[in-house]
Motif scaffolding. Structure first.
Motif, PDB file in Angstrom:
ATOM      1  N   LEU A 369      47.988  40.133  46.351  1.00 11.52           N
ATOM      2  CA  LEU A 369      46.850  40.621  45.589  1.00 11.52           C
ATOM      3  C   LEU A 369      47.267  41.152  44.220  1.00 11.52           C
ATOM      4  O   LEU A 369      46.555  40.948  43.222  1.00 11.52           O
ATOM      5  N   ALA A 370      48.406  41.824  44.143  1.00 10.19           N
ATOM      6  CA  ALA A 370      48.870  42.348  42.858  1.00 10.19           C
ATOM      7  C   ALA A 370      49.181  41.210  41.888  1.00 10.19           C
ATOM      8  O   ALA A 370      48.779  41.239  40.714  1.00 10.19           O
ATOM      9  N   SER A 371      49.905  40.203  42.373  1.00 12.32           N
ATOM     10  CA  SER A 371      50.255  39.072  41.489  1.00 12.32           C
ATOM     11  C   SER A 371      49.015  38.262  41.127  1.00 12.32           C
ATOM     12  O   SER A 371      48.887  37.773  39.996  1.00 12.32           O
ATOM     13  N   THR A 372      48.077  38.136  42.058  1.00 11.97           N
ATOM     14  CA  THR A 372      46.854  37.376  41.792  1.00 11.97           C
ATOM     15  C   THR A 372      45.963  38.099  40.799  1.00 11.97           C
ATOM     16  O   THR A 372      45.375  37.475  39.902  1.00 11.97           O
ATOM     17  N   ALA A 373      45.852  39.419  40.927  1.00 10.62           N
ATOM     18  CA  ALA A 373      45.051  40.197  39.975  1.00 10.62           C
ATOM     19  C   ALA A 373      45.615  40.059  38.565  1.00 10.62           C
ATOM     20  O   ALA A 373      44.858  39.901  37.589  1.00 10.62           O
ATOM     21  N   ALA A 374      46.933  40.099  38.445  1.00  9.09           N
ATOM     22  CA  ALA A 374      47.558  39.930  37.130  1.00  9.09           C
ATOM     23  C   ALA A 374      47.292  38.533  36.575  1.00  9.09           C
ATOM     24  O   ALA A 374      47.002  38.364  35.380  1.00  9.09           O
ATOM     25  N   ALA A 375      47.366  37.530  37.443  1.00  7.21           N
ATOM     26  CA  ALA A 375      47.112  36.154  37.001  1.00  7.21           C
ATOM     27  C   ALA A 375      45.657  35.957  36.589  1.00  7.21           C
ATOM     28  O   ALA A 375      45.362  35.298  35.588  1.00  7.21           O
ATOM     29  N   TRP A 376      44.731  36.540  37.354  1.00  5.24           N
ATOM     30  CA  TRP A 376      43.313  36.476  36.974  1.00  5.24           C
ATOM     31  C   TRP A 376      43.119  37.071  35.584  1.00  5.24           C
ATOM     32  O   TRP A 376      42.364  36.529  34.756  1.00  5.24           O
ATOM     33  N   GLY A 377      43.772  38.183  35.334  1.00  2.00           N
ATOM     34  CA  GLY A 377      43.639  38.830  34.030  1.00  2.00           C
ATOM     35  C   GLY A 377      44.081  37.932  32.901  1.00  2.00           C
ATOM     36  O   GLY A 377      43.455  37.885  31.832  1.00  2.00           O
ATOM     37  N   ALA A 378      45.164  37.175  33.126  1.00  2.00           N
ATOM     38  CA  ALA A 378      45.668  36.266  32.095  1.00  2.00           C
ATOM     39  C   ALA A 378      44.773  35.043  31.933  1.00  2.00           C
ATOM     40  O   ALA A 378      44.602  34.528  30.826  1.00  2.00           O
ATOM     41  N   VAL A 379      44.162  34.574  33.036  1.00  2.00           N
ATOM     42  CA  VAL A 379      43.375  33.345  33.002  1.00  2.00           C
ATOM     43  C   VAL A 379      41.936  33.594  32.549  1.00  2.00           C
ATOM     44  O   VAL A 379      41.413  32.877  31.684  1.00  2.00           O
ATOM     45  N   LEU A 380      41.285  34.612  33.128  1.00  2.00           N
ATOM     46  CA  LEU A 380      39.864  34.843  32.861  1.00  2.00           C
ATOM     47  C   LEU A 380      39.569  36.204  32.228  1.00  2.00           C
ATOM     48  O   LEU A 380      38.445  36.446  31.798  1.00  2.00           O
ATOM     49  N   GLY A 381      40.557  37.072  32.200  1.00  2.00           N
ATOM     50  CA  GLY A 381      40.342  38.424  31.693  1.00  2.00           C
ATOM     51  C   GLY A 381      40.188  39.427  32.823  1.00  2.00           C
ATOM     52  O   GLY A 381      39.681  39.096  33.896  1.00  2.00           O
ATOM     53  N   LYS A 382      40.622  40.653  32.586  1.00  2.00           N
ATOM     54  CA  LYS A 382      40.637  41.671  33.636  1.00  2.00           C
ATOM     55  C   LYS A 382      39.254  42.079  34.113  1.00  2.00           C
ATOM     56  O   LYS A 382      39.110  42.625  35.213  1.00  2.00           O
ATOM     57  N   THR A 383      38.221  41.849  33.282  1.00  2.00           N
ATOM     58  CA  THR A 383      36.872  42.290  33.660  1.00  2.00           C
ATOM     59  C   THR A 383      36.044  41.180  34.280  1.00  2.00           C
ATOM     60  O   THR A 383      34.852  41.392  34.554  1.00  2.00           O
ATOM     61  N   HIS A 384      36.619  40.010  34.483  1.00  2.00           N
ATOM     62  CA  HIS A 384      35.887  38.951  35.189  1.00  2.00           C
ATOM     63  C   HIS A 384      35.698  39.393  36.646  1.00  2.00           C
ATOM     64  O   HIS A 384      36.607  39.965  37.249  1.00  2.00           O
ATOM     65  N   PRO A 385      34.515  39.141  37.237  1.00  2.00           N
ATOM     66  CA  PRO A 385      34.286  39.575  38.626  1.00  2.00           C
ATOM     67  C   PRO A 385      35.349  39.100  39.611  1.00  2.00           C
ATOM     68  O   PRO A 385      35.676  39.830  40.558  1.00  2.00           O
ATOM     69  N   SER A 386      35.899  37.910  39.422  1.00  2.00           N
ATOM     70  CA  SER A 386      36.945  37.431  40.339  1.00  2.00           C
ATOM     71  C   SER A 386      38.183  38.313  40.262  1.00  2.00           C
ATOM     72  O   SER A 386      38.802  38.644  41.283  1.00  2.00           O
ATOM     73  N   ALA A 387      38.559  38.711  39.028  1.00  2.00           N
ATOM     74  CA  ALA A 387      39.701  39.605  38.865  1.00  2.00           C
ATOM     75  C   ALA A 387      39.405  40.977  39.453  1.00  2.00           C
ATOM     76  O   ALA A 387      40.258  41.591  40.117  1.00  2.00           O
ATOM     77  N   LEU A 388      38.191  41.461  39.241  1.00  2.00           N
ATOM     78  CA  LEU A 388      37.829  42.792  39.732  1.00  2.00           C
ATOM     79  C   LEU A 388      37.804  42.854  41.253  1.00  2.00           C
ATOM     80  O   LEU A 388      38.255  43.839  41.853  1.00  2.00           O
ATOM     81  N   MET A 389      37.282  41.808  41.901  1.00  2.00           N
ATOM     82  CA  MET A 389      37.222  41.829  43.359  1.00  2.00           C
ATOM     83  C   MET A 389      38.606  41.708  43.984  1.00  2.00           C
ATOM     84  O   MET A 389      38.863  42.257  45.056  1.00  2.00           O
ATOM     85  N   THR A 390      39.521  41.020  43.290  1.00  2.00           N
ATOM     86  CA  THR A 390      40.909  40.998  43.767  1.00  2.00           C
ATOM     87  C   THR A 390      41.512  42.390  43.677  1.00  2.00           C
ATOM     88  O   THR A 390      42.216  42.849  44.592  1.00  2.00           O
ATOM     89  N   SER A 391      41.229  43.095  42.562  1.00  2.00           N
ATOM     90  CA  SER A 391      41.720  44.466  42.409  1.00  2.00           C
ATOM     91  C   SER A 391      41.085  45.396  43.441  1.00  2.00           C
ATOM     92  O   SER A 391      41.728  46.339  43.919  1.00  2.00           O
TER      93      SER A 391
END
Length: 586
Positions: A369-391
Motif C-alpha cells: 500500500l505504501a509503494s502503491t500510494a506513492a506510485a498513484w501520486g506520481a501517475v495521477l496526483g496525490k489527491t486523485h480518489p484512487s490515491a486517497l483510497m490507497t492511503s
C-alpha cells in the motif's frame, strides 16, 4: 445468393448494409457484407477496388460483432493489397490500418495498436489535413489507446480538439460529434472530474436518444458512461438502474455474448459489489470471466480485469485467503502486460493491499500500500480518489498494528482531500470517517468516537442503505464505543439488530458478523447478562480458528474475553469455595 452479374442489386445490398451498420444493427450488416464480398470476388477478383471496399467493410463488421481474430485476418489482407495497389498514404489504406489498430487493441496487443495508430494519425494530418474524416477518426482511436495506456491528460486534450473540429465540420448534433463527446466524458471520469463528466454525458445521452434512438449502440454506450459517472459521484443505486436497462438493450441488440455486452455486465457486477449485492455480483463476474478465458486466454486484459473483480469480491465475502491468492495472480499478470506503474496494475495492487489487511498480513499489506500510494501520486496526483483510497487502506493497517497516532493523522489527511474531491456524503468519505471514529475509540476517546460515529451511521444508512455490510460495520463500531463510554444499555439494541442483519447479509461466519457477535456478547456481559458469555466465547473461537493470533479481530476479541469473562468469573475464597464477589471488585 446473389447472381454474380447483378451489379445493381449488389450495390443496393451494400448500401443497405451501410445503413444497418449506422443504425447499430451490426449482426444484419455482417451477414450482408459477407454476401457482397463473395459476389465481388466472383465478379471482379480479389484486388479490385470494389472487392477491397467490401472486404474492408466485412472486417469492420467482424470487429463490431466481437470476432476480432476474423477481423484481424481480413484487415491484414486489405492493408497489404491497398498498400501495394494504392500506396501507403492513400486514404483507403489509412482507413483500414486505423481499423486494424483498433482490432489489435481488442486482442490485447496495445503496443502494436499504438504504433500503427500513431503512424496513421501523423500521415493523415500531413496528407489529408486536420479536418478530414479519416484524420478525425484516427485521432479519436488514438485517444482511446492513450486512455488505455493511462495517458489521461493527453487523451482528454486530443478528444477536446477532435470535438471542436467535429462541431465545426459536422455540426453539434452529428452522431460522430456526439460519439466523441461520450468518449471525452469517459476520460473525465478517469481524471476524477466526475461532476463535469456527469454534466456532459447527461446532455449528450439525451441528444443521442433524439438523434440516433434509445437503442442505438452509441446511445447505450452514453448511458453506460452516465452510470459510471453516477457511481463515481457516490450514487451507486441510481447507477444500478441505468446499467440494468442498458445491459438489457445491449443483450437484445448485440447479443448476450457480445464483448460489449459482457463488458457492461462486468461493470454491473462492480456496482452490485459496491452495493453489497455480493451474490448477484458473483454471478456476473463468473460469467464474464468464463467467456473472457475461453475467447481470449488467461493473459488478456479482459480476463485479468474480470479475475481481479472476483478476487476482490472473495475478500469482501469473507473468503480472504482465496481473494488474496487471486489478486496476487492478477497483479503479476497486469505487471507483465502493462508494467508496474500502469493504472490498472496500481488498481489491483491497492485491492491486494486491502485484502492482505483483511487477512491480517499487515507487513506485506503495508509495503504494497505504501509503494502503491506513492506510485498513484506520481501517475495521477496525490489527491486523485484512487490515491486517497490507497492511503486510507494504509491508515487502516497502521490502526490494526497499534500505531494509532500515525493512523489518525493519515486518515484525517485523506478525509480532508476526499471531502474536497467528492463531497461530504460520498461513500468513500463515510468509510474514512468510520476509520477515524474507530481510531478515536481505540485511543480511549470513546465520547469523541460516539459523537463522530453517530452522524456517520445515520448518513451511511441514507447513502448505502441500512443493510449494507459497510453500514452495519459502522453500527458495530459505534455500539462498542457506546459500551466503552459506559452506555451499554443504549448499545445493546443496536448491536443485537446489527449482528442479526450481518448474518442475513454476509453469513454468520463472515468476519464482520463474528466481530459484531463478539461485541454483542461483551455488551450483554457488561450489563450483567450471563447469556453473553456463550456468545462471546463462540465468536472468539471462530475468529481464532479463522486467523492468526496477531489478526486485529482476534486481538480485539481476546481483549473482550479477558475484560468481561474475567470480570464475571466467580471469585474463590481462601478455602477454594466459590464466592460472589466479581474479580474486578477485589
Amino acid at each position: 445468393a446473389l447472381p454474380p452479374d447483378d451489379i445493381e442489386r449488389i450495390e443496393a445490398i451494400l448500401c443497405l448494409s451501410t445503413a444497418l451498420d449506422c443504425d447499430g444493427q451490426h449482426a444484419r450488416a455482417l451477414a450482408l457484407d459477407q454476401e457482397v464480398l463473395e459476389a465481388y470476388r466472383k465478379l471482379y477478383g480479389d484486388d479490385h477496388p470494389e472487392t477491397l471496399v467490401a472486404a474492408h467493410n466485412l472486417g469492420h463488421s467482424f470487429c463490431k460483432m466481437g470476432r476480432y481474430a476474423d477481423a484481424e485476418a481480413i484487415h491484414l489482407q486489405v492493408v497489404e493489397a491497398r498498400t501495394r495497389i494504392l500506396g501507403a498514404e492513400h486514404f483507403a489504406t489509412l482507413s483500414t490500418r486505423c481499423f486494424l489498430a483498433a482490432t489489435l487493441d481488442h486482442l490485447g496487443r496495445l503496443d502494436e495498436a499504438m504504433a500503427i495508430q500513431q503512424d496513421v494519425y501523423q500521415i493523415s494530418q500531413r496528407v489529408l489535413g486536420a479536418e478530414h474524416e479519416q484524420t478525425l477518426m484516427s485521432a479519436n482511436e488514438l485517444s482511446l489507446l492513450q486512455l488505455e495506456q493511462g495517458q489521461f491528460e493527453k487523451a482528454a486534450e486530443l478528444q477536446r480538439s477532435v470535438a471542436a473540429i467535429a462541431r465545426r465540420v459536422y455540426g453539434e448534433l452529428h452522431p460522430d460529434t456526439l460519439s466523441g463527446l461520450v468518449t471525452l466524458a469517459r476520460t473525465y471520469n478517469y481524471q476524477a472530474k466526475f461532476a463535469e463528466a456527469n454534466e456532459l454525458i447527461t446532455r449528450v445521452a439525451a441528444e443521442l436518444c433524439r438523434v440516433s434512438g434509445a437503442e442505438h449502440p452509441t446511445t447505450i454506450r452514453a448511458m453506460w458512461t452516465k452510470a459510471a459517472s453516477l457511481r463515481q459521484l457516490g450514487r451507486a443505486a441510481d447507477a444500478l438502474g441505468v446499467q440494468r436497462d442498458a445491459l438489457a438493450v445491449s443483450a437484445r441488440i448485440l447479443g448476450e455474448d457480445h464483448p460489449t455486452t459482457l463488458s457492461y455486465l462486468g461493470d454491473l457486477g462492480s456496482t452490485q459489489c459496491e452495493l453489497g449485492l455480493y451474490a448477484e455480483a458473483e454471478a456476473a463476474f463468473n460469467r464474464v470471466f468464463a467467456h473472457a478465458s475461453t475467447a481470449h486466454g488467461a493473459d488478456h486484459p479482459e480476463t485479468l480485469c474480470s479475475k481481479g473483480h472476483i478476487g476482490l469480491l472473495r475478500a469482501l465475502q469473507g473468503r480472504v485467503a482465496e481473494g488474496v491468492e487471486i489478486l496476487r495472480e492478477v497483479r503479476a499478470g497486469r505487471t507483465a502486460l502493462r508494467g508496474a506503474t500502469h493504472y490498472s496494475t496500481l488498481s489491483i495492487a491497492s485491492c491486494l493491499g486491502e485484502a492482505l489487511d483483511l487477512a491480517g498480513e499487515y507487513a506485506e499489506a503495508e509495503q504494497i500500500l505504501a509503494s502503491t500510494a506513492a506510485a498513484w501520486g506520481a501517475v495521477l496526483g496525490k489527491t486523485h480518489p484512487s490515491a486517497l483510497m490507497t492511503s486510507k487502506c494504509l491508515a487502516s493497517v497502521l490502526r490494526n498494528t497499534g500505531r494509532l497516532d500515525a493512523a489518525a493523522e493519515a486518515a484525517a489527511a485523506v478525509l480532508a482531500a476526499l471531502e474536497a474531491a467528492v463531497g461530504a456524503s460520498h461513500p468513500k468519505v463515510l468509510s474514512t470517517k468510520h476509520l477515524l471514529g474507530s481510531i478515536a475509540s481505540r485511543k480511549g476517546d470513546h465520547t469523541d468516537a460516539v459523537a463522530a460515529l453517530t452522524p456517520t451511521l445515520e448518513k451511511a444508512r441514507e447513502v448505502r442503505g441500512k443493510e449494507h455490510p459497510e453500514t452495519l460495520s459502522v453500527a458495530t463500531t459505534l455500539g462498542e464505543a457506546l459500551c466503552l463510554a459506559g452506555r451499554a444499555d443504549h448499545a445493546l439494541p443496536l448491536l443485537s439488530d446489527t449482528h442479526a442483519s450481518l448474518v442475513r447479509a454476509v453469513g454468520g461466519a463472515h468476519t464482520l458478523a463474528l466481530v459484531a457477535q463478539s461485541v454483542h456478547g461483551a455488551a450483554l456481559l457488561q450489563l450483567g447478562d450471563r447469556a453473553g458469555e456463550a456468545i462471546l466465547r463462540t465468536a472468539h473461537a471462530a475468529l481464532v480458528g479463522k486467523f492468526k493470533p496477531t489478526h486485529d479481530a482476534v486481538v480485539r476479541s481476546g481483549e473482550r474475553v479477558a475484560r468481561w469473562l474475567h470480570v464475571h468469573e466467580p471469585a474463590k475464597g481462601s478455602d477454594g469455595a466459590v464466592g460472589s464477589t466479581p474479580a474486578a471488585e477485589k
